[in-house]
Design a protein around this motif. Structure first.
Motif, PDB file in Angstrom:
ATOM      1  N   LEU A 277       0.984  -1.088   0.016  1.00 31.65           N
ATOM      2  CA  LEU A 277      -0.109   0.052   0.046  1.00 31.65           C
ATOM      3  C   LEU A 277       0.768   1.450   0.006  1.00 31.65           C
ATOM      4  N   MET A 278       2.134   1.342   0.798  1.00 31.09           N
ATOM      5  CA  MET A 278       2.883   2.360   0.761  1.00 31.09           C
ATOM      6  C   MET A 278       3.565   2.791  -0.455  1.00 31.09           C
ATOM      7  N   THR A 279       3.977   1.408  -1.143  1.00 27.79           N
ATOM      8  CA  THR A 279       4.593   1.490  -2.149  1.00 27.79           C
ATOM      9  C   THR A 279       3.874   2.110  -3.602  1.00 27.79           C
ATOM     10  N   VAL A 280       2.445   1.492  -3.388  1.00 31.06           N
ATOM     11  CA  VAL A 280       1.668   2.185  -4.387  1.00 31.06           C
ATOM     12  C   VAL A 280       1.240   3.402  -4.382  1.00 31.06           C
ATOM     13  N   LEU A 281       0.829   3.696  -3.174  1.00 29.85           N
ATOM     14  CA  LEU A 281       0.156   5.153  -2.874  1.00 29.85           C
ATOM     15  C   LEU A 281       1.015   6.187  -2.423  1.00 29.85           C
ATOM     16  N   GLY A 282       2.086   5.748  -2.002  1.00 30.61           N
ATOM     17  CA  GLY A 282       3.114   6.721  -1.443  1.00 30.61           C
ATOM     18  C   GLY A 282       3.795   7.669  -2.405  1.00 30.61           C
ATOM     19  N   LYS A 283       3.997   7.044  -3.672  1.00 29.99           N
ATOM     20  CA  LYS A 283       4.514   7.741  -4.717  1.00 29.99           C
ATOM     21  C   LYS A 283       5.934   8.648  -4.374  1.00 29.99           C
ATOM     22  N   ALA A 284       6.765   8.069  -3.544  1.00 31.58           N
ATOM     23  CA  ALA A 284       7.880   8.790  -3.487  1.00 31.58           C
ATOM     24  C   ALA A 284       7.676  10.119  -2.580  1.00 31.58           C
ATOM     25  N   GLY A 285       6.527  10.339  -2.093  1.00 32.14           N
ATOM     26  CA  GLY A 285       6.247  11.236  -1.359  1.00 32.14           C
ATOM     27  C   GLY A 285       6.373  10.804   0.273  1.00 32.14           C
ATOM     28  N   ARG A 286       5.632  11.511   1.087  1.00 32.18           N
ATOM     29  CA  ARG A 286       5.704  11.116   2.542  1.00 32.18           C
ATOM     30  C   ARG A 286       4.092  10.998   3.161  1.00 32.18           C
ATOM     31  N   VAL A 287       4.225   9.924   3.914  1.00 35.15           N
ATOM     32  CA  VAL A 287       2.994   9.452   4.571  1.00 35.15           C
ATOM     33  C   VAL A 287       2.565  10.415   5.992  1.00 35.15           C
ATOM     34  N   VAL A 288       1.557  10.820   5.979  1.00 36.55           N
ATOM     35  CA  VAL A 288       1.370  11.526   7.249  1.00 36.55           C
ATOM     36  C   VAL A 288       0.806  10.398   8.362  1.00 36.55           C
ATOM     37  N   ILE A 289       1.398  10.515   9.493  1.00 38.20           N
ATOM     38  CA  ILE A 289       1.241   9.535  10.548  1.00 38.20           C
ATOM     39  C   ILE A 289       1.395   9.936  11.924  1.00 38.20           C
ATOM     40  N   SER A 290       0.572   9.625  12.786  1.00 39.63           N
ATOM     41  CA  SER A 290       0.841  10.228  14.057  1.00 39.63           C
ATOM     42  C   SER A 290       1.720   9.377  14.921  1.00 39.63           C
ATOM     43  N   ARG A 291       2.599  10.410  15.770  1.00 41.37           N
ATOM     44  CA  ARG A 291       3.695   9.837  16.261  1.00 41.37           C
ATOM     45  C   ARG A 291       3.221   8.962  17.586  1.00 41.37           C
TER      46      ARG A 291
ATOM     47  N   SER B  88      10.858  -7.317  16.876  1.00 42.70           N
ATOM     48  CA  SER B  88      11.539  -5.993  16.777  1.00 42.70           C
ATOM     49  C   SER B  88      11.415  -5.634  15.286  1.00 42.70           C
ATOM     50  N   PHE B  89      10.108  -5.711  14.648  1.00 46.44           N
ATOM     51  CA  PHE B  89       9.646  -5.012  13.410  1.00 46.44           C
ATOM     52  C   PHE B  89       8.953  -3.718  13.643  1.00 46.44           C
ATOM     53  N   ARG B  90       9.499  -2.929  13.133  1.00 43.51           N
ATOM     54  CA  ARG B  90       9.112  -1.553  13.415  1.00 43.51           C
ATOM     55  C   ARG B  90       8.075  -0.941  12.289  1.00 43.51           C
ATOM     56  N   LEU B  91       6.964  -0.311  12.425  1.00 40.61           N
ATOM     57  CA  LEU B  91       5.996   0.223  11.432  1.00 40.61           C
ATOM     58  C   LEU B  91       6.937   1.146  10.601  1.00 40.61           C
ATOM     59  N   ALA B  92       7.461   2.022  11.198  1.00 38.17           N
ATOM     60  CA  ALA B  92       8.278   3.007  10.545  1.00 38.17           C
ATOM     61  C   ALA B  92       9.335   2.506   9.722  1.00 38.17           C
ATOM     62  N   GLU B  93       9.934   1.436  10.151  1.00 38.58           N
ATOM     63  CA  GLU B  93      10.818   0.717   9.007  1.00 38.58           C
ATOM     64  C   GLU B  93      10.429   0.218   8.265  1.00 38.58           C
ATOM     65  N   ILE B  94       9.106  -0.503   8.034  1.00 39.35           N
ATOM     66  CA  ILE B  94       8.578  -1.210   7.173  1.00 39.35           C
ATOM     67  C   ILE B  94       8.068   0.117   5.952  1.00 39.35           C
ATOM     68  N   ILE B  95       7.616   1.121   6.582  1.00 41.67           N
ATOM     69  CA  ILE B  95       7.285   2.207   5.550  1.00 41.67           C
ATOM     70  C   ILE B  95       8.419   2.761   4.611  1.00 41.67           C
ATOM     71  N   GLU B  96       9.462   2.936   5.682  1.00 42.39           N
ATOM     72  CA  GLU B  96      10.526   3.542   5.042  1.00 42.39           C
ATOM     73  C   GLU B  96      11.498   2.727   3.950  1.00 42.39           C
ATOM     74  N   ALA B  97      11.319   1.364   4.106  1.00 43.17           N
ATOM     75  CA  ALA B  97      11.662   0.376   3.309  1.00 43.17           C
ATOM     76  C   ALA B  97      11.221   0.480   1.775  1.00 43.17           C
ATOM     77  N   SER B  98       9.978   1.038   2.070  1.00 40.02           N
ATOM     78  CA  SER B  98       9.033   1.041   0.786  1.00 40.02           C
ATOM     79  C   SER B  98       9.406   2.086  -0.299  1.00 40.02           C
ATOM     80  N   GLY B  99      10.325   2.908   0.429  1.00 39.96           N
ATOM     81  CA  GLY B  99      10.948   4.044  -0.303  1.00 39.96           C
ATOM     82  C   GLY B  99       9.925   5.685   0.089  1.00 39.96           C
ATOM     83  N   VAL B 100       8.972   5.237   0.945  1.00 39.49           N
ATOM     84  CA  VAL B 100       8.123   6.574   1.132  1.00 39.49           C
ATOM     85  C   VAL B 100       8.593   7.151   2.530  1.00 39.49           C
ATOM     86  N   GLY B 101       8.404   8.357   2.623  1.00 35.09           N
ATOM     87  CA  GLY B 101       9.042   9.197   3.883  1.00 35.09           C
ATOM     88  C   GLY B 101       7.832   9.069   4.667  1.00 35.09           C
TER      89      GLY B 101
END
Ligand SMILES: *Cc1c(COP(=O)(O)O)cnc(C)c1O
Length: 471
Positions: free
Chosen positions: A160-174, A183-196
């Motif tokens: 979903l991040m890869t397809v919808l993030g389109k090299a931009g950034r995803v807005v998410i609450s801290r 030890s899998f962190r959501l932030a790391e999965i998102i960043e691995a998709s290339g989305v900020g």
């Protein structure tokens, strides 16, 4: 002195130990090469011990034989095998999360043993999409326009991040940047998709204005809400609801993705599970797309589901990465069958083990604890008692929700409790129980009725290894 222990020369030869052990009945099913392998292992260990200690006794013939038998039998055992879950944690990630319904198991077996309609439509005699069965069921269960199935929820989120993030950034609450476990962190999965990441708010408080400010930026490409499933914030806290985010997403023309974590199709409030938003609810509130696991509150096999707007799902399904995370036929067979059962909540409660366990009322659990206590008996120098316990759903669902349950508590005068706990873990099948205040607790919620006798056997074996006559 060269420091090599004298004794090394007296370690018996492989051939000799082979002759000692060949006739052992326990080794009947063990082939000669595997027996030799076990012997080499045991002799190697004896050698290593002598070298490490700079000498010492060579074990007796009987001792060596016993060790070879044990090594050979352990080698025969699959690494991935069944255990008895006496922890009371229904969705225990280390123990494989949801057990499957009988019908799902039977369908897997039918599909596994031969050829199947995996990608074939027998009516048209043509190729067909492997995901079609599951997707139609998800659509009818959730009210989504379209659905896609992948290997797990992490893969769903990544796609979903890869397809919808389109090299931009995803807005998410801290407050929602969770760690999933292992030890899998959501932030790391998102960043691995290339989305900020465009983090908004603070750890304990995020308000709509925080999202509004971030969504106004050029670089914002989507809004993500994550069900903070495995922890709970109390005190001075605030998070923004799905409904509020829907309005903002529409205004800014950004897709709103909701990671539901567990994902149940029915309302779980009657079970006392109050903080899970069901899949149909999240979609009816206006989320553009949701993703969730299939082996948590859904009660199925490991898989991830994506459900929502058809244009988004279409993009997901045609992305090259889809092929890298597609589920196999065994998963699809089990998932389709589970979803069929879920169409009728009464059937779900009766036939899906996860729901059976969650629905089991305390008075019935108490009866089962009484039965287990009776089965285990008061012999062998054990003190047994009924203990009211507070279990957990697990799998990151409803962490604050205590799950009132009953356990049999066991005190041992004959053996330290942690040694007994270890011996039960080493039984075949392993019995996994937890120690609480010097007692070993067997929470009956997650113990299947036919496993009670196994626990007794394991206890008898563990205590039987002590010198007899110490009643
Ligand atoms: C469990 C969970 C995941 C990961 O799901 P898997 O199916 O284990 O990959 C992702 N997000 C949330 C919120 C979860 O609770």
């Amino acid at each position: 002195m060269d420091g090599v222990p004298e004794n090394l020369r007296h370690i018996p030869q492989v051939e000799k130990v082979l002759a000692w052990t060949m006739g052992e009945i326990e080794l009947k099913g063990v082939s000669r090469p595997l027996l030799v392998k076990a012997i080499r292992e045991v002799l190697g260990q004896i050698r290593k011990d002598l070298l490490d200690l700079g000498g010492g006794q060579i074990p007796s013939e009987d001792e060596i034989k016993a060790r070879v038998v044990q090594a050979a039998l352990e080698d025969q055992r699959p690494t991935l095998r069944a255990v008895v879950n006496a922890t009371g944690v229904v969705l225990h990630t280390n123990l494989g999360r949801s057990p499957l319904a009988q019908a799902a198991l039977e369908q897997m077996v039918k599909v596994a043993g031969g050829y199947s309609t995996l990608e074939y439509d027998p009516v048209c005699g043509k190729r067909a999409d492997r995901l079609r069965g599951v997707e139609e069921l998800v659509i009818s269960l959730s009210g989504a326009e379209a659905a896609a199935v992948v290997n797990n929820n992490a893969a769903a989120l990544f796609l979903l991040m890869t397809v919808l993030g389109k090299a931009g950034r995803v807005v998410i609450s801290r407050g929602e940047l969770v760690e999933i476990g292992g030890s899998f962190r959501l932030a790391e999965i998102i960043e691995a998709s290339g989305v900020g990441l465009k983090e908004v708010g603070s750890t304990n408080r995020t308000v709509l204005a925080d999202y509004q400010k971030a969504a106004a930026g050029e670089d914002a490409t989507l809004l993500l809400k994550v069900h903070a499933s495995n922890f709970r914030q109390v005190g001075y806290t605030s998070q923004v609801t799905i409904a509020e985010l829907v309005t903002l997403a529409r205004e800014k023309n950004l897709p709103l993705v909701v990671d539901l974590g567990s994902g149940a199709f029915m309302d779980l409030a009657p079970l006392g599970i109050l903080d899970e938003t069901s899949v149909p609810k999240a979609l009816s509130l206006g989320a553009d797309v949701v993703c969730f696991s299939c082996d948590k509150l859904l009660g199925g096999p490991q898989a991830g589901l994506i459900a929502g707007r058809s244009d988004i799902v279409k993009k997901i399904k045609s992305h090259p990465l889809m092929r890298t995370v597609r589920p196999g036929k065994l998963t699809l067979a089990a998932l389709e069958t589970t979803l069929r059962i879920l169409r009728d909540p009464a059937e779900a409660q009766e036939f899906i083990p996860t729901y059976q366990m969650l629905h089991c009322p305390p008075d019935q659990l108490r009866k089962r604890a009484v039965k287990l206590k009776r089965t285990l008996g008061e012999n062998l120098g054990l003190k047994l008692s009924l203990v009211e316990v507070s279990g957990q759903i697990g799998g990151g669902a409803a962490p604050e929700q205590p799950l009132a349950s009953w356990a049999v508590g066991l005190e041992s005068q004959r053996m330290p409790i942690n040694l007994l706990e270890e011996k039960l873990r080493r039984f075949d099948p392993p019995i996994v129980a937890r120690i609480f205040k010097d007692r070993l607790l067997f929470d009956v919620r997650t113990i299947f009725p036919d496993q009670m006798a196994l626990i007794k056997q394991a206890l008898n074996q563990a205590l039987g290894e002590l010198a007899p006559g110490s009643d």
